[in-house]
Each structure stands twice: as structure tokens, then as C-alpha cells.
Motif scaffolding. Structure first.
Motif, short mmCIF file in Angstrom:
data_model
loop_
_atom_site.label_atom_id
_atom_site.label_comp_id
_atom_site.label_asym_id
_atom_site.label_seq_id
_atom_site.Cartn_x
_atom_site.Cartn_y
_atom_site.Cartn_z
N ASP A 203 0.47 -10.05 -0.43
CA ASP A 203 1.27 -10.97 -1.29
C ASP A 203 2.76 -10.95 -0.92
O ASP A 203 3.64 -11.46 -1.89
N GLU A 231 5.62 -13.36 -1.16
CA GLU A 231 6.86 -12.97 -1.45
C GLU A 231 7.91 -12.66 -0.76
O GLU A 231 7.40 -11.47 0.13
N GLN A 249 1.31 -1.92 4.70
CA GLN A 249 0.79 -1.74 3.29
C GLN A 249 -0.84 -1.27 3.28
O GLN A 249 -1.43 -2.17 4.33
N GLU A 272 17.57 -2.82 -5.34
CA GLU A 272 16.83 -3.98 -5.36
C GLU A 272 15.56 -4.49 -4.44
O GLU A 272 14.43 -4.85 -4.85
N ALA A 275 12.96 -1.99 -5.39
CA ALA A 275 12.12 -2.56 -6.76
C ALA A 275 11.10 -3.80 -6.34
O ALA A 275 10.14 -3.91 -6.81
N GLN A 276 11.69 -4.56 -5.47
CA GLN A 276 10.80 -5.71 -5.01
C GLN A 276 9.51 -5.14 -4.30
O GLN A 276 8.59 -5.61 -4.69
N SER A 278 8.16 -2.24 -4.59
CA SER A 278 7.30 -1.48 -5.68
C SER A 278 6.22 -2.44 -6.10
O SER A 278 5.25 -1.80 -6.75
N LYS A 279 6.63 -3.55 -6.45
CA LYS A 279 5.56 -4.26 -6.84
C LYS A 279 4.29 -4.67 -6.26
O LYS A 279 3.36 -4.94 -6.79
N HIS A 280 4.32 -4.38 -5.08
CA HIS A 280 3.25 -4.50 -3.99
C HIS A 280 2.59 -2.91 -3.59
O HIS A 280 1.79 -3.14 -2.79
N LYS A 282 2.97 1.72 -4.26
CA LYS A 282 3.81 3.07 -4.31
C LYS A 282 4.46 2.99 -2.95
O LYS A 282 3.85 2.78 -1.83
#
Length: 311
Positions: A203, A231, A249, A272, A275-276, A278-280, A282
Motif C-alpha cells: 500500500d 501512499e 516489505q 516523520e 512514522a509513515q 511504520s504504518k506499513h 515493523k
């Protein structure tokens, strides 16, 4: 539907890792080692490789490791994703390589070893293009959106349009091409592999848009990524130099998403950006500085993803 990420990786353990002069002609990330013997360089690369594999396995990634052979000499064997790719329908694809000594990395015993563990329905080879001095170096050249059947490719000496077209016709992908450049001695020159400036996950896409000087090509890339609901996580040219574009990934234990990169890439990212990402998954990183410096490749190049079903 095709899977975009997998739990299974193939990696090649180095036996005589060193800087490959044949690839250094257009891989501007390779640097010369000072004050280290061949034995010391090999030992450092081996330790960094083993630590990386151990880190992946501790996260539940299934890593199939093959040992490189001392003869013939293949200093870049640690980057197997350039000569082979794996597919969910059981197909293996073999690729034409720019450097003559890299063609020796294609080993029938590795293919046989994989067939013992994974289902292989067919082996498709594009290696005949080498006779025409035309190249496409696997998933270094190709960023495959397997779900949407799109092949992203930055055109270079190692990623040629005619071979890309052949691949897309055979495998059923649509190409999205552009020219990605880096500054070398004041000149803008092609980046040798697409996966140095771009990474593609389920994603998201990490991409150095600043390396695409042609604004129309840049816009086309952004539009395609947005249309396919990725994203976009932008990195700078400085971060790209630290291999922040060279991520992958993968699936860990219990289908946990992992975003794997080198420690150099990780430490180049802002809070930042972390953090972006980490949504996808570890964030997993390992120190492979010797491999990066002399090989001019990073974490993603070391991992060939296996999508073939297990036997």
C-alpha cells in the motif's frame, strides 16, 4: 489475486566478496576500500550477511540460503535478485546481466535446490538478450506491482526498453518507464537500478522523485502510484545515497508486515518518514556497511523474494 509480499526469501552467502570492477563502470555507489585485505573484506561481509539473515529469521521470515562457490569468481553473488525472479504461478524467470562475471551467478544447482522445496512450473529465460548487448537485471531493474500487473523501470545501461517490452509481453505486465538520475562529478547520469531510488509495498511506495528530472515522467509515475492506492513516501537524493530507496516489505511470523532496510537507510530517515513507514510494518534494519560500500547495493538487493508455492 496476486500477492505483493511474501514470507520466503532466497539469499546467497558470500565466499569471496569484493568490489566488482566490471559493475563499477556504471554503479556510482561502489567505493574503493582502503587499508583492508581481501580476507578482512570477506570476513566483514560474511559477518554482516549472517547477522542480517539471523535478524530476518528472528522475525519469522523463511530464508533459504545457498553458499556462493569460490570458482568461478562472482563477487556480486550476494545480490541474487538481479538474475532470478519468482512468481506465484510457479514460474522462475532468468535475466540478462550487464557484467560478464555476473552472468556466472546463474547456477543450475540453485534452481535444482529451489525445485526441491518450491513448486516450479516453468523456467523462462531472457538471457539470449546478452548476445545483443541488451539487459534487464531482474527486480533490480523491475519494480513489480504484482497485484496491478505494472512493471516500474528506470531506463539505464542495465534496464533496456526492448528487453522490458519482451518481459512485459511474456509475463503480462504493463510498463511504466522513466529516467532516474544522480549527480556524479557535476553531471546527471543514470542510476543503475530502479530499486535504488524506489521501493514498492502493498500500500505504499518509497520514491526519490527528485531523481526524475523530466517533470512529465515524474507526474506520470505519481499518477500511476496514486491510481493504484499507494501512499507515496518521498525521500531526498541524500537519503537515496544512503540506500533509503532500497527497502523491501516482507511477511514475518503470523503474517506480520516488516519493512526491511539497512541501518544506513534507517538512520537517514526523519522521524516523520519512520512514522509513515511504520504504518506499513515493523521497521527492521541491519548493518551491512561493507556490502553497501564495495558492492554498491543494499538490503533489498540481497533478498530475492520467492512467491512460488511450497511443495
Amino acid at each position: 489475486m496476486s500477492k505483493q509480499i511474501t514470507n520466503h526469501l532466497m539469499m546467497i552467502r558470500p565466499v569471496a566478496f569484493h568490489r566488482n570492477e566490471q559493475t563499477a563502470v556504471n554503479n556510482y555507489y561502489q567505493k574503493a576500500e582502503e587499508n583492508a585485505s581481501a580476507e578482512e573484506i570477506q570476513q566483514q561481509a560474511l559477518e554482516q550477511f549472517d547477522q542480517f539473515v539471523e535478524k530476518l529469521r528472528s522475525e519469522g521470515v523463511d530464508v533459504t540460503v545457498f553458499d556462493d562457490t569460490p570458482d568461478p569468481a562472482t563477487p556480486d553473488s550476494i545480490f541474487p535478485n538481479n538474475w532470478i525472479s519468482f512468481h506465484q504461478d510457479g514460474v522462475l524467470r532468468l535475466y540478462p546481466m550487464y557484467a560478464k562475471n555476473r552472468r556466472l551467478e546463474r547456477r543450475e544447482d540453485i534452481v535444482a535446490g529451489l525445485k526441491a522445496k518450491f513448486k516450479v512450473s516453468d523456467v523462462v529465460s531472457f538471457t539470449n538478450w546478452e548476445q545483443k548487448a541488451a539487459y534487464l537485471e531482474g527486480t533490480g531493474s523491475l519494480l513489480l506491482d504484482r497485484q496491478n500487473k505494472i512493471a516500474y523501470a528506470a531506463i539505464s545501461d542495465r534496464t533496456m526498453p526492448e528487453v522490458l517490452e519482451d518481459f512485459c509481453d511474456e509475463a503480462g505486465f504493463d510498463p511504466v518507464t522513466f529516467h532516474a538520475l544522480q549527480t556524479v562529478d557535476g553531471k546527471r547520469l543514470p542510476i543503475y537500478h530502479t530499486n535504488v531510488m524506489m521501493c514498492l509495498g502493498e500500500d505504499f511506495s518509497v520514491v526519490c522523485l527528485d531523481s526524475i528530472d523530466d517533470l512529465e515522467e515524474r507526474e506520470n509515475l505519481v499518477e500511476t502510484l496514486e491510481e493504484t492506492d499507494k501512499e507515496i513516501i518521498e525521500i531526498t537524493e541524500e537519503q537515496k545515497e544512503q540506500f533509503a530507496g532500497n527497502m523491501l516489505q516482507v511477511l514475518g511470523k503470523d503474517d506480520q508486515r516488516l519493512v526491511v532496510m539497512s541501518s544506513a537507510a534507517f538512520h537517514s530517515l526523519s522521524d516523520e518518514q519512520k512514522a509513515q513507514l511504520s504504518k506499513h510494518g515493523k521497521l527492521v534494519h541491519s548493518d551491512i556497511h561493507t556490502i553497501e560500500k564495495l558492492g554498491g547495493g543494499s538490503a533489498r538487493c540481497m533478498m530475492a523474494e520467492i512467491f512460488n508455492p511450497l511443495k
